[in-house]
Design a protein around this motif. Sequence first.
Motif, PDB file in Angstrom:
ATOM      1  N   ALA A 234       0.716  -0.442  -0.291  1.00 11.21           N
ATOM      2  CA  ALA A 234      -0.019  -0.061  -0.005  1.00 11.21           C
ATOM      3  C   ALA A 234       0.936   1.557  -0.339  1.00 11.21           C
ATOM      4  CB  ALA A 234      -1.101  -0.194   1.336  1.00 11.21           C
ATOM      5  N   LEU A 235       1.651   1.351   0.966  1.00 17.23           N
ATOM      6  CA  LEU A 235       2.913   2.313   0.697  1.00 17.23           C
ATOM      7  C   LEU A 235       3.584   2.377  -0.506  1.00 17.23           C
ATOM      8  CD1 LEU A 235       4.074   4.545   2.823  1.00 17.23           C
ATOM      9  CD2 LEU A 235       5.464   3.378   3.471  1.00 17.23           C
ATOM     10  N   MET A 236       3.728   1.717  -0.882  1.00 21.06           N
ATOM     11  CA  MET A 236       4.494   1.642  -2.431  1.00 21.06           C
ATOM     12  C   MET A 236       3.235   2.032  -3.458  1.00 21.06           C
ATOM     13  SD  MET A 236       7.382   1.182  -2.585  1.00 21.06           S
ATOM     14  CE  MET A 236       8.394   1.045  -0.638  1.00 21.06           C
ATOM     15  N   LEU A 237       2.157   1.653  -3.849  1.00 20.72           N
ATOM     16  CA  LEU A 237       1.572   2.228  -4.055  1.00 20.72           C
ATOM     17  C   LEU A 237       1.201   3.764  -4.068  1.00 20.72           C
ATOM     18  CD1 LEU A 237      -0.960   1.589  -6.415  1.00 20.72           C
ATOM     19  CD2 LEU A 237      -2.989   0.757  -4.760  1.00 20.72           C
ATOM     20  N   ILE A 238       0.592   4.240  -2.703  1.00 22.64           N
ATOM     21  CA  ILE A 238       0.518   5.389  -2.787  1.00 22.64           C
ATOM     22  C   ILE A 238       1.504   6.354  -3.150  1.00 22.64           C
ATOM     23  CG2 ILE A 238       0.090   6.824  -0.718  1.00 22.64           C
ATOM     24  CD1 ILE A 238      -0.668   4.757   0.757  1.00 22.64           C
ATOM     25  N   ALA A 239       2.330   6.020  -2.929  1.00 21.28           N
ATOM     26  CA  ALA A 239       3.969   6.470  -3.508  1.00 21.28           C
ATOM     27  C   ALA A 239       3.473   6.954  -5.253  1.00 21.28           C
ATOM     28  CB  ALA A 239       5.338   5.816  -3.170  1.00 21.28           C
ATOM     29  N   ASP A 240       3.897   6.112  -5.233  1.00 21.74           N
ATOM     30  CA  ASP A 240       2.976   6.240  -6.762  1.00 21.74           C
ATOM     31  C   ASP A 240       2.434   6.976  -7.560  1.00 21.74           C
ATOM     32  OD1 ASP A 240       5.638   5.026  -7.522  1.00 21.74           O
ATOM     33  OD2 ASP A 240       4.475   2.618  -7.552  1.00 21.74           O
ATOM     34  N   GLU A 241       1.124   6.788  -7.175  1.00 19.36           N
ATOM     35  CA  GLU A 241      -0.167   7.177  -7.605  1.00 19.36           C
ATOM     36  C   GLU A 241      -0.550   8.480  -6.437  1.00 19.36           C
ATOM     37  OE1 GLU A 241      -2.760   4.774  -9.860  1.00 19.36           O
ATOM     38  OE2 GLU A 241      -0.682   3.197  -9.274  1.00 19.36           O
ATOM     39  N   GLN A 242      -0.175   9.001  -5.495  1.00 16.82           N
ATOM     40  CA  GLN A 242      -1.168   9.868  -4.277  1.00 16.82           C
ATOM     41  C   GLN A 242      -1.338  10.996  -5.109  1.00 16.82           C
ATOM     42  OE1 GLN A 242       1.347  11.269  -1.769  1.00 16.82           O
ATOM     43  NE2 GLN A 242       3.210  10.741  -3.174  1.00 16.82           N
ATOM     44  N   PRO A 243      -2.743  11.841  -4.541  1.00 11.45           N
ATOM     45  CA  PRO A 243      -3.389  10.945  -3.135  1.00 11.45           C
ATOM     46  C   PRO A 243      -4.843  10.033  -3.659  1.00 11.45           C
ATOM     47  CG  PRO A 243      -4.468  13.317  -4.310  1.00 11.45           C
ATOM     48  CD  PRO A 243      -3.081  12.752  -5.213  1.00 11.45           C
ATOM     49  N   LEU A 244      -4.464   8.955  -3.412  1.00 12.12           N
ATOM     50  CA  LEU A 244      -5.367   7.728  -3.301  1.00 12.12           C
ATOM     51  C   LEU A 244      -6.362   7.378  -2.642  1.00 12.12           C
ATOM     52  CD1 LEU A 244      -2.954   4.905  -4.716  1.00 12.12           C
ATOM     53  CD2 LEU A 244      -4.840   6.204  -6.310  1.00 12.12           C
ATOM     54  N   ARG A 245      -7.807   6.921  -2.876  1.00 11.81           N
ATOM     55  CA  ARG A 245      -8.907   7.186  -1.730  1.00 11.81           C
ATOM     56  C   ARG A 245      -8.862   5.895  -1.558  1.00 11.81           C
ATOM     57  NH1 ARG A 245     -14.428   8.555  -4.828  1.00 11.81           N
ATOM     58  NH2 ARG A 245     -14.430  10.767  -5.151  1.00 11.81           N
ATOM     59  N   ILE A 246      -9.140   4.907  -0.426  1.00 10.94           N
ATOM     60  CA  ILE A 246      -8.789   3.912   0.418  1.00 10.94           C
ATOM     61  C   ILE A 246      -9.477   2.634  -0.343  1.00 10.94           C
ATOM     62  CG2 ILE A 246      -9.664   2.243   2.184  1.00 10.94           C
ATOM     63  CD1 ILE A 246      -8.926   4.590   3.928  1.00 10.94           C
ATOM     64  N   GLY A 247     -10.949   3.224  -1.171  1.00  3.97           N
ATOM     65  CA  GLY A 247     -10.976   2.267  -1.966  1.00  3.97           C
ATOM     66  C   GLY A 247     -10.085   1.409  -2.922  1.00  3.97           C
ATOM     67  N   GLU A 248      -9.320   2.794  -3.433  1.00  2.00           N
ATOM     68  CA  GLU A 248      -8.612   2.769  -4.963  1.00  2.00           C
ATOM     69  C   GLU A 248      -7.684   1.743  -4.826  1.00  2.00           C
ATOM     70  OE1 GLU A 248      -7.182   2.261  -8.788  1.00  2.00           O
ATOM     71  OE2 GLU A 248      -9.178   2.734  -8.245  1.00  2.00           O
ATOM     72  N   ILE A 249      -6.937   1.795  -3.200  1.00  2.00           N
ATOM     73  CA  ILE A 249      -5.969   1.674  -2.291  1.00  2.00           C
ATOM     74  C   ILE A 249      -6.356  -0.272  -2.070  1.00  2.00           C
ATOM     75  CG2 ILE A 249      -4.380   0.682  -0.640  1.00  2.00           C
ATOM     76  CD1 ILE A 249      -4.576   3.785   0.232  1.00  2.00           C
ATOM     77  N   ALA A 250      -7.564  -0.506  -1.924  1.00  2.00           N
ATOM     78  CA  ALA A 250      -8.178  -1.860  -1.430  1.00  2.00           C
ATOM     79  C   ALA A 250      -7.685  -2.897  -3.203  1.00  2.00           C
ATOM     80  CB  ALA A 250      -9.377  -2.004  -1.301  1.00  2.00           C
TER      81      ALA A 250
END
Length: 138
Positions: free
Chosen positions: A35-51
């Motif tokens: 999740a941290l790596m994904l947020i770093a790449d595409e921030q800001p992200l909604r929690i649903g998108e992280i899921a």
Amino acid sequence: MAPEALQLLVSMHRIVRHLRRSRTTSALHPTQFLALMLIADEQPLRIGEIANRVPCSQPTATTTVAALEEAGLVRREQDPVDGRATAVALTPAGAEMVEASGRQAAEELAKLLRRLDDADRELVLRAGVVLARIADDL
């Protein structure tokens, strides 16, 4: 193709497990790390998108983000697209963690790749591009 696909799956799991054990961010759960790596790449992200992108359940993503927030690695902010929603972005500490983790993971993987001859190393690195496309389409 099934035996080769199974061999690829098992090999990827073993390599990832080895890399997880060798990184300094082992205090993070694998889902938190992803999740941290994904947020770093595409921030800001909604929690649903992280899921959707990790992938994990919505409750798991919520718990994951809460743990990352408690650790000071991410923060919740107003979603720039929909002001009624919240999105998750890295904090400076989170950015430092991503940089250090990425560097260490790349170094550990490079050690493994050095065991291969040049042709096999190039093949594996090219396969990484294709595997990234598959992962992005999940």
